[in-house]
Design a protein around this motif. Sequence first.
Motif, PDB file in Angstrom:
ATOM      1  N   ASN A  43      63.738  77.238  54.140  1.00 54.82           N
ATOM      2  CA  ASN A  43      64.051  76.943  55.240  1.00 54.82           C
ATOM      3  C   ASN A  43      64.274  75.329  54.852  1.00 54.82           C
ATOM      4  OD1 ASN A  43      63.151  79.013  56.952  1.00 54.82           O
ATOM      5  ND2 ASN A  43      61.042  78.987  56.262  1.00 54.82           N
ATOM      6  N   ARG A  44      63.762  75.027  53.653  1.00 54.15           N
ATOM      7  CA  ARG A  44      63.707  73.135  53.610  1.00 54.15           C
ATOM      8  C   ARG A  44      65.180  72.787  53.147  1.00 54.15           C
ATOM      9  NH1 ARG A  44      58.616  72.645  51.737  1.00 54.15           N
ATOM     10  NH2 ARG A  44      59.185  72.532  49.825  1.00 54.15           N
ATOM     11  N   ARG A  45      65.439  74.285  52.542  1.00 50.78           N
ATOM     12  CA  ARG A  45      67.176  73.490  52.179  1.00 50.78           C
ATOM     13  C   ARG A  45      68.161  74.150  53.071  1.00 50.78           C
ATOM     14  NH1 ARG A  45      67.349  76.441  46.161  1.00 50.78           N
ATOM     15  NH2 ARG A  45      65.968  75.679  44.546  1.00 50.78           N
ATOM     16  N   THR A  49      68.347  83.199  57.209  1.00 53.75           N
ATOM     17  CA  THR A  49      68.343  84.582  57.350  1.00 53.75           C
ATOM     18  C   THR A  49      69.509  84.735  57.175  1.00 53.75           C
ATOM     19  OG1 THR A  49      67.761  85.426  59.170  1.00 53.75           O
ATOM     20  CG2 THR A  49      65.587  84.485  57.731  1.00 53.75           C
ATOM     21  N   ARG A  50      69.973  85.912  57.155  1.00 55.25           N
ATOM     22  CA  ARG A  50      70.880  86.858  57.574  1.00 55.25           C
ATOM     23  C   ARG A  50      71.258  86.429  59.112  1.00 55.25           C
ATOM     24  NH1 ARG A  50      72.452  92.719  59.000  1.00 55.25           N
ATOM     25  NH2 ARG A  50      70.074  92.979  59.091  1.00 55.25           N
ATOM     26  N   ASN A  51      70.132  87.010  60.038  1.00 58.32           N
ATOM     27  CA  ASN A  51      70.855  87.337  61.110  1.00 58.32           C
ATOM     28  C   ASN A  51      70.614  85.081  61.564  1.00 58.32           C
ATOM     29  OD1 ASN A  51      70.337  89.226  61.652  1.00 58.32           O
ATOM     30  ND2 ASN A  51      68.148  89.222  61.708  1.00 58.32           N
ATOM     31  N   GLY A  52      70.527  84.961  60.933  1.00 57.28           N
ATOM     32  CA  GLY A  52      70.537  83.061  61.140  1.00 57.28           C
ATOM     33  C   GLY A  52      69.298  81.768  61.944  1.00 57.28           C
ATOM     34  N   LYS A  53      68.856  82.820  61.020  1.00 59.79           N
ATOM     35  CA  LYS A  53      66.886  82.468  60.859  1.00 59.79           C
ATOM     36  C   LYS A  53      66.116  81.807  60.847  1.00 59.79           C
ATOM     37  CE  LYS A  53      65.933  85.238  65.693  1.00 59.79           C
ATOM     38  NZ  LYS A  53      67.674  86.151  65.917  1.00 59.79           N
ATOM     39  N   ASN A  54      65.191  80.996  60.767  1.00 60.96           N
ATOM     40  CA  ASN A  54      64.137  80.394  59.961  1.00 60.96           C
ATOM     41  C   ASN A  54      63.657  82.042  58.931  1.00 60.96           C
ATOM     42  OD1 ASN A  54      64.316  77.817  60.611  1.00 60.96           O
ATOM     43  ND2 ASN A  54      63.155  77.945  61.847  1.00 60.96           N
ATOM     44  N   TRP A  55      63.104  81.553  58.434  1.00 59.02           N
ATOM     45  CA  TRP A  55      62.295  82.546  56.873  1.00 59.02           C
ATOM     46  C   TRP A  55      61.269  82.161  57.715  1.00 59.02           C
ATOM     47  CZ3 TRP A  55      64.510  85.047  53.176  1.00 59.02           C
ATOM     48  CH2 TRP A  55      66.484  85.678  52.803  1.00 59.02           C
ATOM     49  N   TYR A  56      60.261  83.421  56.782  1.00 57.26           N
ATOM     50  CA  TYR A  56      58.969  84.063  57.363  1.00 57.26           C
ATOM     51  C   TYR A  56      58.417  84.399  55.698  1.00 57.26           C
ATOM     52  CZ  TYR A  56      59.828  82.379  62.053  1.00 57.26           C
ATOM     53  OH  TYR A  56      59.671  81.424  63.265  1.00 57.26           O
TER      54      TYR A  56
END
Length: 69
Positions: A43-45, A49-56
Amino acid sequence: AVDAMKVANKTAKTEFAVKVLPVINEIKSAGVSTLRGICECLNRRGISTRNGKNWYPATVRNVLKLQTV
């Protein structure tokens, strides 16, 4: 048609994993070992994700699962 969509989705997931796994491995080699730590680094970089969202943590886990297939 549903089967074709499933195959296309799985292919897209695999292709995405191939692109992002080297980044995840780089993060791990820097000493970050937890799923939360990896997702925070992604997220900092600014890598989405593939769907253009934030990582969890679960998203990272799912990508890592694809690596072992």
